[in-house]
Design an enzyme around this catalytic site. Structure first.
Site, PDB file in Angstrom:
ATOM      1  CG  HIS A 101      -1.938  -1.124   1.261  1.00  0.00           C
ATOM      2  ND1 HIS A 101      -2.494  -1.433   2.225  1.00  0.00           N
ATOM      3  CD2 HIS A 101      -2.092  -2.063   0.150  1.00  0.00           C
ATOM      4  CE1 HIS A 101      -3.210  -2.757   2.007  1.00  0.00           C
ATOM      5  NE2 HIS A 101      -3.105  -3.134   0.762  1.00  0.00           N
ATOM      6  CG  HIS A 263      -7.632  -2.922  -1.817  1.00  0.00           C
ATOM      7  ND1 HIS A 263      -6.944  -1.920  -1.134  1.00  0.00           N
ATOM      8  CD2 HIS A 263      -6.637  -3.994  -1.731  1.00  0.00           C
ATOM      9  CE1 HIS A 263      -5.969  -2.248  -0.349  1.00  0.00           C
ATOM     10  NE2 HIS A 263      -5.681  -3.718  -0.610  1.00  0.00           N
ATOM     11  CG  ASP A 267      -3.368  -5.049  -3.207  1.00  0.00           C
ATOM     12  OD1 ASP A 267      -2.935  -4.103  -2.211  1.00  0.00           O
ATOM     13  OD2 ASP A 267      -4.201  -5.773  -2.533  1.00  0.00           O
ATOM     14  CG  HIS A 290      -0.346  -9.228  -2.753  1.00  0.00           C
ATOM     15  ND1 HIS A 290      -0.286  -8.047  -3.106  1.00  0.00           N
ATOM     16  CD2 HIS A 290      -1.143  -9.120  -1.469  1.00  0.00           C
ATOM     17  CE1 HIS A 290      -0.953  -7.235  -2.487  1.00  0.00           C
ATOM     18  NE2 HIS A 290      -1.324  -7.978  -1.206  1.00  0.00           N
TER      19      HIS A 290
HETATM   20 ZN   LIG Z   1      -3.882  -4.630  -0.565  1.00  0.00          ZN
END
Ligand SMILES: [Zn+2]
Length: 324
Positions: A101, A263, A267, A290
């Site tokens: 973040h 969001h 990311d 991720h």
């Molecule tokens: Zn995140």
């Protein structure tokens, strides 16, 4: 704060902070207090995390040696875990977790050179979005350095796939286009999330206004399982959206209609900034996470024939020539 920097477009020279700034928060997984200092750094430094909690030596020589031992330079090659966040490691085995973040805030604002001092193994989670980090950067102010800013221009498609999930980096069809576009589609069984899309042209104002407030999220049913594994000890309604069988459990609900997809875009932007440069091209992702984000970043690094490093200034000059 941005007196010399145009917020609506990409800057052409490397950027650092005007002054040092600090904040304190809770580590999402350790549940402990974490202090973070952001320090200005010269051109060519990149983003470096420094685990100051591990600095113990007193003599100057030993301090210099241990400074490099506790410093973690960002790179896709430094990624060691992508479970519940992105964790980086240096050659001495020193780790720093949940960097994404803050990295997204640097990417969104176009900040190239910062030393991030932190006194724990993870960054503070703050409110689960990038907004508190942007406010911190706003407080520090930005300063352009006398060095051209470089971008990674995608020349040929680079892709990663895992079952039905995929992420592509695609070249712009129009060679005068220099933006980083992100297009993310998520598809969750829980009807509180469902199918959502977020499409953006990355610029400081777009990032600040549309993307930065989007918070991380989890299922209520996963919280207990994570706690049993010693994770998410600092998690609360103050730093994550909690989804429970079609309901948003947080008082006040969502901040943005497509907060979940936004969001995921946040990311993705943060993870790709491990490359150290903004991307010129279109990133398209279906069910990103991720793992996929950092695999794409590694694939960009592993395919130097499909990307080129271009000066943003040169690119703008070339465009002006084409348009003249
Ligand atoms: Zn995140």
């Amino acid at each position: 704060m941005f007196d010399q920097i145009d917020m609506s477009t990409s800057v052409t020279r490397e950027v650092t902070l005007k002054t040092s700034v600090s904040c304190e928060g809770i580590g999402l997984h350790c549940g402990e207090k974490v202090k973070m200092n952001l320090l200005p750094a010269p051109a060519g430094t990149g983003i470096i995390f420094r685990r100051v909690d591990l600095l113990t030596c007193n003599s100057l020589d030993a301090q210099a040696a241990s400074l490099s031992q506790v410093s973690i330079a960002v790179s896709p090659a430094a990624v060691t875990s992508t479970q519940l966040g992105t964790t980086l490691v240096n050659g001495y085995g020193i780790e720093i977790s949940t960097v994404e973040h803050l990295m997204a805030a640097f990417a969104g604002y176009g900040v190239d050179n910062v030393i991030v001092e932190v006194d724990n193994a993870e960054l503070p989670i703050m409110d689960g979005s990038s907004e508190p980090f942007l406010k911190l950067i706003d407080k520090a102010g930005l300063r352009e350095l006398n060095s051209p800013r470089l971008a990674l221009r995608i020349k040929e498609k680079i892709s990663v796939q895992d079952g039905d999930r995929w992420t592509y980096a695609l070249p712009h069809a129009d060679e005068t286009e220099t933006a980083q576009e992100i297009d993310v589609l998520v598809d969750y069984v829980d009807p509180a999330i469902g199918k959502q899309r977020a499409s953006l042209h990355v610029s400081p104002s777009e990032f600040r206004d549309r993307v930065a407030p989007a918070r991380t999220f989890c299922y209520l049913s996963d919280v207990e399982a994570m706690r049993n594994r010693g994770l998410a000890l600092g998690g609360s309604y103050d730093n994550a959206i909690v989804v429970n069988n079609g309901r948003i459990e947080n008082e006040g609900g969502l901040r943005l209609d497509n907060e979940f997809a936004l969001h995921k875009a946040l990311d993705l932007l943060g993870d790709l900034y491990l490359l150290g440069h903004p991307i010129q091209g279109k990133i398209t992702a279906f069910k990103p996470g991720h793992d996929m984000n950092t695999r794409l970043a590694k694939a960009v690094l592993d395919n130097p024939d499909k990307v080129e490093l271009v000066s943003i200034h040169d690119a703008d000059a070339a465009i002006e020539k084409v348009l003249a």
